[in-house]
Design a protein around this motif. Structure first.
Motif, PDB file in Angstrom:
ATOM      1  N   VAL A  82     -12.625  32.532 -10.282  1.00 59.17           N
ATOM      2  CA  VAL A  82     -13.135  33.881 -10.044  1.00 59.17           C
ATOM      3  C   VAL A  82     -12.164  34.821 -10.749  1.00 59.17           C
ATOM      4  O   VAL A  82     -10.946  34.654 -10.637  1.00 59.17           O
ATOM      5  N   GLU A  83     -12.707  35.808 -11.481  1.00 55.68           N
ATOM      6  CA  GLU A  83     -11.834  36.676 -12.260  1.00 55.68           C
ATOM      7  C   GLU A  83     -12.211  38.144 -12.089  1.00 55.68           C
ATOM      8  O   GLU A  83     -13.304  38.570 -12.462  1.00 55.68           O
ATOM      9  N   ASP A  84     -11.299  38.888 -11.474  1.00 52.23           N
ATOM     10  CA  ASP A  84     -11.383  40.347 -11.400  1.00 52.23           C
ATOM     11  C   ASP A  84     -12.716  40.819 -10.802  1.00 52.23           C
ATOM     12  O   ASP A  84     -13.367  41.716 -11.344  1.00 52.23           O
ATOM     13  N   VAL A  85     -13.110  40.243  -9.683  1.00 46.23           N
ATOM     14  CA  VAL A  85     -14.377  40.606  -9.031  1.00 46.23           C
ATOM     15  C   VAL A  85     -14.163  41.758  -8.062  1.00 46.23           C
ATOM     16  O   VAL A  85     -13.278  41.708  -7.202  1.00 46.23           O
ATOM     17  N   THR A  86     -14.961  42.782  -8.206  1.00 46.49           N
ATOM     18  CA  THR A  86     -14.946  43.931  -7.303  1.00 46.49           C
ATOM     19  C   THR A  86     -16.369  44.183  -6.812  1.00 46.49           C
ATOM     20  O   THR A  86     -17.296  44.261  -7.614  1.00 46.49           O
ATOM     21  N   LEU A  87     -16.526  44.264  -5.503  1.00 50.42           N
ATOM     22  CA  LEU A  87     -17.849  44.579  -4.945  1.00 50.42           C
ATOM     23  C   LEU A  87     -17.680  45.191  -3.564  1.00 50.42           C
ATOM     24  O   LEU A  87     -16.630  45.080  -2.938  1.00 50.42           O
ATOM     25  N   ARG A  88     -18.744  45.832  -3.110  1.00 54.50           N
ATOM     26  CA  ARG A  88     -18.769  46.469  -1.797  1.00 54.50           C
ATOM     27  C   ARG A  88     -20.006  46.011  -1.041  1.00 54.50           C
ATOM     28  O   ARG A  88     -21.071  45.843  -1.629  1.00 54.50           O
ATOM     29  N   ALA A  89     -19.837  45.836   0.261  1.00 55.88           N
ATOM     30  CA  ALA A  89     -20.973  45.608   1.154  1.00 55.88           C
ATOM     31  C   ALA A  89     -20.907  46.677   2.225  1.00 55.88           C
ATOM     32  O   ALA A  89     -19.983  46.686   3.054  1.00 55.88           O
ATOM     33  N   GLY A  90     -21.863  47.603   2.188  1.00 56.89           N
ATOM     34  CA  GLY A  90     -21.873  48.672   3.167  1.00 56.89           C
ATOM     35  C   GLY A  90     -22.262  48.181   4.544  1.00 56.89           C
ATOM     36  O   GLY A  90     -22.876  47.124   4.706  1.00 56.89           O
ATOM     37  N   SER A  91     -21.903  48.933   5.555  1.00 55.06           N
ATOM     38  CA  SER A  91     -22.197  48.550   6.930  1.00 55.06           C
ATOM     39  C   SER A  91     -23.692  48.307   7.117  1.00 55.06           C
ATOM     40  O   SER A  91     -24.520  49.165   6.790  1.00 55.06           O
ATOM     41  N   GLY A  92     -24.044  47.117   7.609  1.00 58.24           N
ATOM     42  CA  GLY A  92     -25.436  46.764   7.850  1.00 58.24           C
ATOM     43  C   GLY A  92     -26.208  46.284   6.642  1.00 58.24           C
ATOM     44  O   GLY A  92     -27.374  45.917   6.758  1.00 58.24           O
ATOM     45  N   GLN A  93     -25.577  46.258   5.474  1.00 52.04           N
ATOM     46  CA  GLN A  93     -26.264  45.780   4.271  1.00 52.04           C
ATOM     47  C   GLN A  93     -26.284  44.251   4.207  1.00 52.04           C
ATOM     48  O   GLN A  93     -25.366  43.579   4.681  1.00 52.04           O
ATOM     49  N   VAL A  94     -27.320  43.729   3.572  1.00 49.00           N
ATOM     50  CA  VAL A  94     -27.374  42.312   3.205  1.00 49.00           C
ATOM     51  C   VAL A  94     -27.130  42.243   1.705  1.00 49.00           C
ATOM     52  O   VAL A  94     -27.936  42.735   0.907  1.00 49.00           O
ATOM     53  N   VAL A  95     -26.004  41.667   1.327  1.00 47.25           N
ATOM     54  CA  VAL A  95     -25.576  41.613  -0.068  1.00 47.25           C
ATOM     55  C   VAL A  95     -25.596  40.157  -0.525  1.00 47.25           C
ATOM     56  O   VAL A  95     -24.969  39.293   0.097  1.00 47.25           O
ATOM     57  N   GLY A  96     -26.324  39.895  -1.606  1.00 43.66           N
ATOM     58  CA  GLY A  96     -26.486  38.536  -2.094  1.00 43.66           C
ATOM     59  C   GLY A  96     -25.677  38.263  -3.343  1.00 43.66           C
ATOM     60  O   GLY A  96     -25.538  39.126  -4.215  1.00 43.66           O
ATOM     61  N   LEU A  97     -25.150  37.041  -3.438  1.00 50.16           N
ATOM     62  CA  LEU A  97     -24.493  36.539  -4.642  1.00 50.16           C
ATOM     63  C   LEU A  97     -25.374  35.454  -5.234  1.00 50.16           C
ATOM     64  O   LEU A  97     -25.736  34.494  -4.540  1.00 50.16           O
ATOM     65  N   VAL A  98     -25.749  35.607  -6.486  1.00 51.74           N
ATOM     66  CA  VAL A  98     -26.551  34.597  -7.157  1.00 51.74           C
ATOM     67  C   VAL A  98     -25.882  34.243  -8.478  1.00 51.74           C
ATOM     68  O   VAL A  98     -25.154  35.044  -9.059  1.00 51.74           O
ATOM     69  N   GLY A  99     -26.150  33.039  -8.943  1.00 50.58           N
ATOM     70  CA  GLY A  99     -25.574  32.587 -10.206  1.00 50.58           C
ATOM     71  C   GLY A  99     -25.727  31.095 -10.343  1.00 50.58           C
ATOM     72  O   GLY A  99     -26.066  30.397  -9.377  1.00 50.58           O
ATOM     73  N   PRO A 100     -25.511  30.557 -11.528  1.00 56.37           N
ATOM     74  CA  PRO A 100     -25.641  29.116 -11.743  1.00 56.37           C
ATOM     75  C   PRO A 100     -24.625  28.335 -10.915  1.00 56.37           C
ATOM     76  O   PRO A 100     -23.642  28.897 -10.409  1.00 56.37           O
ATOM     77  N   ASN A 101     -24.848  27.027 -10.792  1.00 54.05           N
ATOM     78  CA  ASN A 101     -23.867  26.164 -10.148  1.00 54.05           C
ATOM     79  C   ASN A 101     -22.524  26.304 -10.855  1.00 54.05           C
ATOM     80  O   ASN A 101     -22.456  26.340 -12.091  1.00 54.05           O
ATOM     81  N   GLY A 102     -21.453  26.398 -10.065  1.00 55.90           N
ATOM     82  CA  GLY A 102     -20.126  26.506 -10.642  1.00 55.90           C
ATOM     83  C   GLY A 102     -19.753  27.889 -11.122  1.00 55.90           C
ATOM     84  O   GLY A 102     -18.718  28.062 -11.770  1.00 55.90           O
ATOM     85  N   SER A 103     -20.556  28.886 -10.791  1.00 56.69           N
ATOM     86  CA  SER A 103     -20.284  30.245 -11.287  1.00 56.69           C
ATOM     87  C   SER A 103     -19.187  30.958 -10.507  1.00 56.69           C
ATOM     88  O   SER A 103     -18.668  31.979 -10.961  1.00 56.69           O
ATOM     89  N   GLY A 104     -18.850  30.457  -9.312  1.00 59.84           N
ATOM     90  CA  GLY A 104     -17.797  31.074  -8.517  1.00 59.84           C
ATOM     91  C   GLY A 104     -18.249  31.685  -7.203  1.00 59.84           C
ATOM     92  O   GLY A 104     -17.436  32.265  -6.479  1.00 59.84           O
ATOM     93  N   LYS A 105     -19.528  31.539  -6.863  1.00 52.99           N
ATOM     94  CA  LYS A 105     -20.051  32.144  -5.631  1.00 52.99           C
ATOM     95  C   LYS A 105     -19.326  31.617  -4.394  1.00 52.99           C
ATOM     96  O   LYS A 105     -18.831  32.396  -3.566  1.00 52.99           O
ATOM     97  N   SER A 106     -19.289  30.305  -4.249  1.00 54.58           N
ATOM     98  CA  SER A 106     -18.675  29.715  -3.058  1.00 54.58           C
ATOM     99  C   SER A 106     -17.180  29.964  -3.015  1.00 54.58           C
ATOM    100  O   SER A 106     -16.604  30.197  -1.939  1.00 54.58           O
ATOM    101  N   THR A 107     -16.525  29.936  -4.167  1.00 56.64           N
ATOM    102  CA  THR A 107     -15.086  30.217  -4.218  1.00 56.64           C
ATOM    103  C   THR A 107     -14.805  31.621  -3.710  1.00 56.64           C
ATOM    104  O   THR A 107     -13.870  31.845  -2.924  1.00 56.64           O
ATOM    105  N   LEU A 108     -15.610  32.579  -4.133  1.00 58.90           N
ATOM    106  CA  LEU A 108     -15.450  33.957  -3.675  1.00 58.90           C
ATOM    107  C   LEU A 108     -15.635  34.054  -2.165  1.00 58.90           C
ATOM    108  O   LEU A 108     -14.817  34.665  -1.456  1.00 58.90           O
ATOM    109  N   LEU A 109     -16.689  33.428  -1.643  1.00 56.47           N
ATOM    110  CA  LEU A 109     -16.943  33.504  -0.205  1.00 56.47           C
ATOM    111  C   LEU A 109     -15.856  32.802   0.591  1.00 56.47           C
ATOM    112  O   LEU A 109     -15.500  33.248   1.689  1.00 56.47           O
ATOM    113  N   ARG A 110     -15.325  31.714   0.085  1.00 60.35           N
ATOM    114  CA  ARG A 110     -14.241  31.005   0.786  1.00 60.35           C
ATOM    115  C   ARG A 110     -13.018  31.905   0.948  1.00 60.35           C
ATOM    116  O   ARG A 110     -12.293  31.809   1.942  1.00 60.35           O
TER     117      ARG A 110
END
Length: 257
Positions: free
Chosen positions: A18-46
């Protein structure tokens, strides 16, 4: 509760996952991460649910630095449903859900009536009250996901992190699980493989490729045919859902070059 991720980087064995990721999730929002396998989604959530420590950057819950909190304090604010949940022992459903109360209990404290009421309400809320005495390992995939969501809700968090919560579920179960998450009113950060489910249930989508965010916005703005061709290698046709008006995607292969 708002979630802020600032300039997050994860490097393992000299490889930036994961490289230099910046994002916001506002109160009560449902924010989704999508991308190919190995793109870094699970690493970010971990990193967000503290299974992995980032190399650089910051994560804040309600303005407070996550890594400066005790694990108990962060567990009172945030609950997580990882992609794979180990269950070697056949606890009852009631026992599994009761584990969600641990951040609110003192060491070796006994379960209180309030704990039991909270767990019962969480199970009822996900439509699984009738499963309380069943062994967790005897449940179907959809039933297990409901119970694990009930455990997270019994934790009484303000933020919910879900890594591929619809894996191994049939389509009806996928819709039910995401509807439950949506109805919780919590701030939700989730990784999803199915782009149409993401478009239907998320307020904001971040597309991740090669560990970086390459597009962000409302589903209609983020999931463009040009971007989907570049990131996923497919040709996408966008249509409006006949009932919700949400963007719906039809896919086929890109023409040969």
């Amino acid at each position: 509760m708002r979630v802020d991720i600032d300039a997050l980087t994860v490097e393992i064995a000299r490889t930036k996952l994961v490289e230099d990721v910046t994002l916001r999730a506002g109160s009560g929002q449902v924010v989704g991460l999508v991308g190919p396998n190995g793109s870094g989604k699970s690493t970010l959530l971990r990193c967000v649910y503290r299974a992995l420590r980032p190399t650089a950057g910051a994560i804040r819950l309600g303005g407070d630095d996550l890594l400066s909190m005790s694990t108990r304090e962060s567990a009172r604010r945030l609950a997580a449903l990882p992609q794979e949940v180990a269950a070697e022992f056949d606890f009852t459903v009631a026992e599994v859900v009761a584990m969600g109360r641990l951040p609110h209990q003192r060491p070796v404290a006994r379960t209180t009536d309030e704990d039991r009421r909270t767990c019962g309400a969480a199970l009822k809320g996900v439509g699984a009250g009738h499963l309380a005495d069943r062994g967790f390992l005897t449940l179907s995939g959809g039933e297990k996901q409901r119970v694990l969501i009930a455990r997270a809700l019994a934790q009484q968090p303000q933020v919910l992190v879900l890594d591929e919560p619809t894996n191994h579920l049939d389509i009806a179960q996928q819709l039910e699980v995401l509807a439950l998450v949506r109805a919780s009113g919590l701030t939700v950060l989730t990784a999803l493989h199915d782009l149409n489910l993401a478009a239907l249930h998320c307020d904001v989508i971040h597309v991740i490729d090669g560990g970086r965010i390459v597009a962000s916005g409302a589903p209609h703005d983020a999931l463009t045919p040009v971007l989907l061709a570049e990131v996923f290698g497919v040709r996408a046709h966008r249509v409006a859902h006949p009932e919700t008006g949400a963007v719906h995607l039809l896919f086929d292969r890109l023409p040969s070059q």
